[in-house]
Design a protein around this motif. Sequence first.
Motif, PDB file in Angstrom:
ATOM      1  N   MET A   1     -12.387  29.349  29.755  1.00  0.00           N
ATOM      2  CA  MET A   1     -13.535  29.886  29.143  1.00  0.00           C
ATOM      3  C   MET A   1     -13.952  29.010  28.002  1.00  0.00           C
ATOM      4  N   ASN A   2     -15.350  28.921  28.108  1.00  0.00           N
ATOM      5  CA  ASN A   2     -15.706  27.850  26.722  1.00  0.00           C
ATOM      6  C   ASN A   2     -16.015  28.771  25.700  1.00  0.00           C
ATOM      7  N   VAL A   3     -16.171  28.151  24.554  1.00  0.00           N
ATOM      8  CA  VAL A   3     -16.219  28.602  23.310  1.00  0.00           C
ATOM      9  C   VAL A   3     -17.268  29.798  23.128  1.00  0.00           C
ATOM     10  N   GLN A   4     -18.401  29.670  23.392  1.00  0.00           N
ATOM     11  CA  GLN A   4     -19.507  30.616  23.465  1.00  0.00           C
ATOM     12  C   GLN A   4     -19.279  31.747  24.246  1.00  0.00           C
ATOM     13  N   ASP A   5     -18.656  31.468  25.334  1.00  0.00           N
ATOM     14  CA  ASP A   5     -18.262  32.840  26.173  1.00  0.00           C
ATOM     15  C   ASP A   5     -17.152  33.753  25.432  1.00  0.00           C
ATOM     16  N   LYS A   6     -16.229  33.004  24.991  1.00  0.00           N
ATOM     17  CA  LYS A   6     -15.359  33.600  24.197  1.00  0.00           C
ATOM     18  C   LYS A   6     -15.671  34.237  22.791  1.00  0.00           C
ATOM     19  N   ILE A   7     -16.599  33.764  22.283  1.00  0.00           N
ATOM     20  CA  ILE A   7     -17.470  34.287  21.076  1.00  0.00           C
ATOM     21  C   ILE A   7     -18.223  35.738  21.742  1.00  0.00           C
ATOM     22  N   LYS A   8     -18.975  35.663  22.654  1.00  0.00           N
ATOM     23  CA  LYS A   8     -19.509  36.710  23.399  1.00  0.00           C
ATOM     24  C   LYS A   8     -18.476  37.819  23.690  1.00  0.00           C
ATOM     25  N   GLN A   9     -17.488  37.567  24.118  1.00  0.00           N
ATOM     26  CA  GLN A   9     -16.500  38.466  24.327  1.00  0.00           C
ATOM     27  C   GLN A   9     -15.954  39.100  23.247  1.00  0.00           C
ATOM     28  N   GLN A  10     -15.563  38.421  22.111  1.00  0.00           N
ATOM     29  CA  GLN A  10     -15.031  38.880  20.763  1.00  0.00           C
ATOM     30  C   GLN A  10     -16.021  39.698  20.361  1.00  0.00           C
ATOM     31  N   ILE A  11     -17.383  39.479  20.319  1.00  0.00           N
ATOM     32  CA  ILE A  11     -18.487  40.254  19.533  1.00  0.00           C
ATOM     33  C   ILE A  11     -18.719  41.674  20.335  1.00  0.00           C
ATOM     34  N   ALA A  12     -18.378  41.482  21.684  1.00  0.00           N
ATOM     35  CA  ALA A  12     -18.568  42.933  22.466  1.00  0.00           C
ATOM     36  C   ALA A  12     -17.368  43.750  22.526  1.00  0.00           C
ATOM     37  N   SER A  13     -16.188  43.246  21.890  1.00  0.00           N
ATOM     38  CA  SER A  13     -14.669  44.031  21.902  1.00  0.00           C
ATOM     39  C   SER A  13     -14.781  45.088  20.818  1.00  0.00           C
ATOM     40  N   ASP A  14     -15.747  45.097  19.970  1.00  0.00           N
ATOM     41  CA  ASP A  14     -15.609  46.261  19.072  1.00  0.00           C
ATOM     42  C   ASP A  14     -17.029  46.438  18.586  1.00  0.00           C
ATOM     43  N   LYS A  15     -17.310  47.781  18.160  1.00  0.00           N
ATOM     44  CA  LYS A  15     -18.696  47.953  17.678  1.00  0.00           C
ATOM     45  C   LYS A  15     -19.049  47.276  16.384  1.00  0.00           C
ATOM     46  N   ILE A  16     -17.994  46.813  15.316  1.00  0.00           N
ATOM     47  CA  ILE A  16     -18.271  46.284  14.233  1.00  0.00           C
ATOM     48  C   ILE A  16     -17.445  45.045  14.329  1.00  0.00           C
ATOM     49  N   VAL A  17     -17.661  43.771  14.312  1.00  0.00           N
ATOM     50  CA  VAL A  17     -16.882  42.770  14.143  1.00  0.00           C
ATOM     51  C   VAL A  17     -17.271  41.847  13.149  1.00  0.00           C
ATOM     52  N   LEU A  18     -16.339  41.338  12.057  1.00  0.00           N
ATOM     53  CA  LEU A  18     -16.539  40.486  11.285  1.00  0.00           C
ATOM     54  C   LEU A  18     -15.895  39.287  11.236  1.00  0.00           C
ATOM     55  N   TYR A  19     -16.358  38.025  11.225  1.00  0.00           N
ATOM     56  CA  TYR A  19     -15.953  36.761  11.391  1.00  0.00           C
ATOM     57  C   TYR A  19     -15.788  36.360   9.856  1.00  0.00           C
ATOM     58  N   MET A  20     -14.760  36.110   9.702  1.00  0.00           N
ATOM     59  CA  MET A  20     -14.336  35.949   8.110  1.00  0.00           C
ATOM     60  C   MET A  20     -13.159  34.594   8.055  1.00  0.00           C
ATOM     61  N   LYS A  21     -13.035  34.226   6.579  1.00  0.00           N
ATOM     62  CA  LYS A  21     -12.113  33.436   6.359  1.00  0.00           C
ATOM     63  C   LYS A  21     -10.719  34.035   5.780  1.00  0.00           C
ATOM     64  N   GLY A  22      -9.815  34.197   6.665  1.00  0.00           N
ATOM     65  CA  GLY A  22      -8.661  34.977   6.391  1.00  0.00           C
ATOM     66  C   GLY A  22      -8.742  36.338   7.270  1.00  0.00           C
ATOM     67  N   THR A  23      -7.804  37.216   6.432  1.00  0.00           N
ATOM     68  CA  THR A  23      -7.794  38.723   6.985  1.00  0.00           C
ATOM     69  C   THR A  23      -8.292  39.588   6.057  1.00  0.00           C
ATOM     70  N   PRO A  24      -8.490  40.835   6.296  1.00  0.00           N
ATOM     71  CA  PRO A  24      -8.600  41.834   5.343  1.00  0.00           C
ATOM     72  C   PRO A  24      -7.557  42.022   4.324  1.00  0.00           C
ATOM     73  N   GLN A  25      -6.378  41.786   4.740  1.00  0.00           N
ATOM     74  CA  GLN A  25      -5.166  41.809   3.787  1.00  0.00           C
ATOM     75  C   GLN A  25      -5.273  40.671   3.006  1.00  0.00           C
ATOM     76  N   PHE A  26      -5.330  39.118   3.412  1.00  0.00           N
ATOM     77  CA  PHE A  26      -5.565  38.070   2.695  1.00  0.00           C
ATOM     78  C   PHE A  26      -6.680  37.468   3.132  1.00  0.00           C
ATOM     79  N   PRO A  27      -7.707  37.682   2.488  1.00  0.00           N
ATOM     80  CA  PRO A  27      -9.007  36.929   2.531  1.00  0.00           C
ATOM     81  C   PRO A  27      -8.739  35.701   1.735  1.00  0.00           C
ATOM     82  N   GLN A  28      -9.439  34.706   2.514  1.00  0.00           N
ATOM     83  CA  GLN A  28      -9.402  33.383   1.854  1.00  0.00           C
ATOM     84  C   GLN A  28     -10.719  32.765   1.240  1.00  0.00           C
ATOM     85  N   CYS A  29     -11.495  33.546   1.164  1.00  0.00           N
ATOM     86  CA  CYS A  29     -12.709  33.224   0.646  1.00  0.00           C
ATOM     87  C   CYS A  29     -13.482  34.315  -0.249  1.00  0.00           C
ATOM     88  N   GLY A  30     -13.940  34.089  -1.375  1.00  0.00           N
ATOM     89  CA  GLY A  30     -14.498  35.404  -2.164  1.00  0.00           C
ATOM     90  C   GLY A  30     -15.877  36.186  -1.348  1.00  0.00           C
TER      91      GLY A  30
END
Lengths: 103, 82
Positions: A1-30
Amino acid sequence: MNVQDKIKQQIASDKIVLYMKGTPQFPQCGFSAKSVELLKASGAEFSTVDVLADPDIRQGIKEYSNWPTIPQLYINGEFVGGCDILTELFQKGELQRMVAKTK
Amino acid sequence: MIQPEDIKQMIERGLPGAHVTAGGDGRHFEAVVVFEGFVGKNMVQQHQMVYRALGDKMQAEIHALSLRTLTPEEYRAQAANT
């Protein structure tokens, strides 16, 4: 699967999806940390994708949305914006309304 | 190193007629952009217009940019409120 298809799948995987640096517990950027806080304060249940874990996704998501920065929020598959827009939507009560509609 | 003044000039060049105030420390910047061309555009589109004006700089030298976009009308309304 190419990257754009993978992204489409991720975005469709939940009603709300946040692309971020790190995780909610350990965010790596303000800006990512603040976006997580705004979503929590809006009562959102959401999934996150850590772009630092995958350079292809980190670059690919910028191309997908034509948006040069991280974090990026998607609700029901639609790009909502980055941290500044989330902040403004939250101040107007709009983010809370958008979150409520997903439930 | 890129300076707030450079950011101001790049945005004003890309969006002729825009009024820009920019600040920052060389890595993290903030900018307020007031532009007639924002009328009728949503916030995502407005920010994309500013990002386009900054072009490649946005990918490399500008580590972080806090952005606020306003139409002249919104700017006047805000000025009246504060």
